[in-house]
Enzyme design. Structure first.
Site, mmCIF file in Angstrom:
data_model
loop_
_atom_site.group_PDB
_atom_site.id
_atom_site.type_symbol
_atom_site.label_atom_id
_atom_site.label_comp_id
_atom_site.label_asym_id
_atom_site.label_seq_id
_atom_site.Cartn_x
_atom_site.Cartn_y
_atom_site.Cartn_z
ATOM 1 N N GLY A 1 0.810 -1.229 0.000
ATOM 2 C CA GLY A 1 0.000 0.000 0.000
ATOM 3 C C GLY A 1 0.840 1.275 0.000
ATOM 4 N N GLU B 1 1.320 4.679 -5.094
ATOM 5 C CA GLU B 1 0.049 5.381 -5.342
ATOM 6 C C GLU B 1 -0.931 4.401 -6.012
ATOM 7 O OE1 GLU B 1 -1.093 8.475 -4.722
ATOM 8 O OE2 GLU B 1 0.733 9.268 -3.815
ATOM 9 N N ASP C 1 4.781 11.923 -8.852
ATOM 10 C CA ASP C 1 4.667 12.204 -7.418
ATOM 11 C C ASP C 1 5.851 13.072 -6.967
ATOM 12 O OD1 ASP C 1 3.619 11.402 -4.545
ATOM 13 O OD2 ASP C 1 5.775 10.989 -4.543
ATOM 14 N N LYS D 1 5.819 16.927 -5.471
ATOM 15 C CA LYS D 1 6.469 17.348 -4.213
ATOM 16 C C LYS D 1 7.499 18.451 -4.478
ATOM 17 C CE LYS D 1 5.693 12.989 -1.861
ATOM 18 N NZ LYS D 1 6.103 11.590 -1.790
HETATM 19 N N1 LIG Z 1 -1.346 6.828 2.096
HETATM 20 C C1 LIG Z 1 -0.230 7.470 2.411
HETATM 21 O O1 LIG Z 1 0.697 6.874 2.988
HETATM 22 C C2 LIG Z 1 -0.069 8.943 2.096
HETATM 23 C C3 LIG Z 1 1.081 9.619 2.541
HETATM 24 C C4 LIG Z 1 1.195 10.999 2.297
HETATM 25 C C5 LIG Z 1 0.194 11.655 1.596
HETATM 26 N N2 LIG Z 1 -0.902 10.951 1.139
HETATM 27 C C6 LIG Z 1 -1.939 11.686 0.410
HETATM 28 O O2 LIG Z 1 -3.106 11.721 1.227
HETATM 29 C C7 LIG Z 1 -4.276 11.679 0.423
HETATM 30 C C8 LIG Z 1 -5.172 10.526 0.889
HETATM 31 O O3 LIG Z 1 -4.459 9.302 0.802
HETATM 32 P P1 LIG Z 1 -5.170 7.945 1.283
HETATM 33 O O4 LIG Z 1 -4.105 6.907 1.259
HETATM 34 O O5 LIG Z 1 -5.958 8.189 2.527
HETATM 35 O O6 LIG Z 1 -6.175 7.693 0.059
HETATM 36 P P2 LIG Z 1 -7.438 6.729 0.021
HETATM 37 O O7 LIG Z 1 -7.376 5.707 1.095
HETATM 38 O O8 LIG Z 1 -7.556 6.274 -1.399
HETATM 39 O O9 LIG Z 1 -8.674 7.697 0.372
HETATM 40 C C9 LIG Z 1 -9.051 8.742 -0.477
HETATM 41 C C10 LIG Z 1 -10.367 9.303 0.003
HETATM 42 O O10 LIG Z 1 -10.699 10.401 -0.835
HETATM 43 C C11 LIG Z 1 -12.053 10.253 -1.260
HETATM 44 N N3 LIG Z 1 -12.207 10.858 -2.579
HETATM 45 C C12 LIG Z 1 -11.599 10.507 -3.731
HETATM 46 N N4 LIG Z 1 -11.990 11.316 -4.731
HETATM 47 C C13 LIG Z 1 -12.874 12.187 -4.196
HETATM 48 C C14 LIG Z 1 -13.648 13.262 -4.723
HETATM 49 N N5 LIG Z 1 -13.584 13.595 -6.003
HETATM 50 N N6 LIG Z 1 -14.442 13.946 -3.864
HETATM 51 C C15 LIG Z 1 -14.518 13.609 -2.552
HETATM 52 N N7 LIG Z 1 -13.829 12.606 -1.992
HETATM 53 C C16 LIG Z 1 -13.018 11.897 -2.811
HETATM 54 C C17 LIG Z 1 -12.304 8.756 -1.302
HETATM 55 O O11 LIG Z 1 -13.713 8.595 -1.252
HETATM 56 P P3 LIG Z 1 -14.488 7.197 -1.312
HETATM 57 O O12 LIG Z 1 -14.192 6.543 -0.005
HETATM 58 O O13 LIG Z 1 -15.898 7.584 -1.447
HETATM 59 O O14 LIG Z 1 -13.915 6.474 -2.480
HETATM 60 C C18 LIG Z 1 -11.533 8.322 -0.054
HETATM 61 O O15 LIG Z 1 -12.327 8.469 1.099
HETATM 62 C C19 LIG Z 1 -3.796 11.559 -1.033
HETATM 63 O O16 LIG Z 1 -3.799 12.835 -1.634
HETATM 64 C C20 LIG Z 1 -2.372 11.019 -0.903
HETATM 65 O O17 LIG Z 1 -1.545 11.400 -1.987
HETATM 66 C C21 LIG Z 1 -1.054 9.625 1.387
#
Ligand SMILES: NC(=O)c1ccc[n+]([C@@H]2O[C@H](COP(=O)([O-])OP(=O)(O)OC[C@H]3O[C@@H](n4cnc5c(N)ncnc54)[C@H](OP(=O)(O)O)[C@@H]3O)[C@@H](O)[C@H]2O)c1
Length: 365
Positions: free
Chosen positions: A218, A221, A232, A236
């Site tokens: 996980g 991306e 990505d 950044k």
């Molecule tokens: N995961 C990491 O380790 C990490 C680290 C640093 C930064 N980030 C950043 O943090 C953000 C979230 O990451 P994540 O891992 O939590 O992603 P995730 O698990 O895929 O969750 C994304 C969330 O955004 C919602 N979403 C997607 N498109 C949308 C839209 N158009 N309108 C409203 N809601 C929407 C999804 O909704 P649904 O549930 O309805 O599908 C889901 O709840 C990303 O931008 C990522 O680049 C992540």
């Protein structure tokens, strides 16, 4: 002693990062109250097809349960409008927003082309009177100047420590500890997936197998081409340059080359020359503005970047008064990212009452 009024948290996006943040706030509740005099309350969450609206607050467990109990429907063109309506309605109805005590936590999916629809959500929240914290690099990389201006106009904060290096302090370091220091350039390794793949390929493992391992864990991306094609890292790079150096870059304007199976030949040539291949992100103030690039680079073994193994990241800031300063990330994960959101939320509560500093030109954080 009177109990302080809580800060309300409303979530836009409720995936891995948001849910880890909710758990972290819950786990740390007593410590936050005791050491920082801060209470947080969960008042709502919205995603593409799920929402909870609870102005008087709901427990962490109940928020997660109620969001999980809703079934997802396919996204439609009306989705963005519905989410914006939810944000506007929540902020407008919130007495906390009027008192500067509502924080919208934005963690929707990364879009490197325009930072949308996250930017639209963030602007709606700020203009309504909420502060915003985000882990999403898209808006900072694509629309930082516009968002910072909106925050300044509204007298609210827009903070994003979790967007680069998973919440390890880079923006906070510059904001809090480097007053009057100018950042004239930086270089670093800022994408964990590609550094893991390059390290694995040095051991002779195939590109595809290493990428699959990152997807399984996980870390990659959702669309892994964002990692391996350098998008990505470019996002950044643009975010760091826009905030720390007053640039107006977008990811598309970062000169970019990624990695692939054929990088094996470059890795071997680098090894023979006593070097290591790294996907290096860099930016520097030049005569025509800020030049930025992301490219596989053979770095000498004495370079700090050459020592980074697996998912480790680092940024080396080049400053006018202090020379080079390195921030190295040895451990990465969801907790670090969630901590970035927590530290930004604490910054907002700590700075309440001081004049907001979002959006100063030149170094605007
Ligand atoms: N995961 C990491 O380790 C990490 C680290 C640093 C930064 N980030 C950043 O943090 C953000 C979230 O990451 P994540 O891992 O939590 O992603 P995730 O698990 O895929 O969750 C994304 C969330 O955004 C919602 N979403 C997607 N498109 C949308 C839209 N158009 N309108 C409203 N809601 C929407 C999804 O909704 P649904 O549930 O309805 O599908 C889901 O709840 C990303 O931008 C990522 O680049 C992540």
């Amino acid at each position: 002693m009177t109990t302080p009024a809580p800060y309300d948290l409303c979530f836009v996006g409720f995936g891995h990062v948001a849910q880890r943040f909710v758990a972290l706030v819950d786990e740390q509740r007593r410590r936050l109250a005791r050491e920082h005099g801060v209470r947080f309350r969960f008042v709502g969450a919205v995603t593409r097809h799920r929402q909870v609206e609870e102005p008087r607050g709901v427990s962490a467990r109940e928020l997660v349960r109620r969001m999980a109990s809703q079934r997802g429907e396919p996204s439609t063109a009306a989705t963005t409008r519905a989410v914006v309506d939810f944000v506007r309605r929540t902020v407008r109805a919130s007495a906390s927003a009027r008192a500067g005590r509502l924080i919208v936590v934005e963690t929707t999916t990364l879009d490197v082309t325009a930072g949308e629809p996250a930017t639209t959500y963030i602007l709606a929240a700020l203009r309504g009177g909420a502060h915003v914290v985000t882990a999403n690099k898209g808006p900072v990389a694509c629309a930082y100047a516009r968002i910072a201006r909106a925050a300044r106009t509204a007298g609210r904060r827009f903070l994003f420590e979790a967007a680069v290096m998973d919440g390890i302090p880079v923006f906070n370091l510059v904001r809090s500890s480097l007053p009057a220091v100018r950042i004239i350039g930086f270089r670093g390794v800022v994408n964990s997936t590609t550094n893991f793949i390059l390290t694995a390929m040095e051991r002779g493992e195939p590109f595809d197998a290493a990428l699959r391992a990152m997807q399984r864990d996980g870390i990659a991306e959702a669309d892994p081409s964002l990692d391996v094609d350098g998008w990505d890292a470019a996002a950044k790079t643009a975010a760091l340059a826009n905030v720390l150096m007053g640039a107006t870059l977008t990811p598309a304007r970062v000169d970019r080359r990624g990695i692939g199976p054929s990088t094996a030949a470059e890795i071997e040539a680098a090894r023979k020359a006593g070097r290591r291949m790294k996907l290096v992100a860099s930016a520097r103030v030049g005569p025509g503005g800020v030049d930025a690039r992301v490219a596989p680079t053979a770095v000498v073994s004495s370079d700090l970047l050459a020592s980074l193994q697996g998912q480790q990241n680092a940024v080396i800031l080049d400053t006018d008064l202090l020379g080079e300063i390195a921030v190295v990330q040895l451990g990465a994960g969801l907790t670090q990212t969630a901590y970035g959101l927590l530290s930004d939320s604490l910054t907002i509560s700590r700075d309440a009452g001081r004049s907001p500093r979002s959006g100063r030109p030149g170094r605007s954080l």
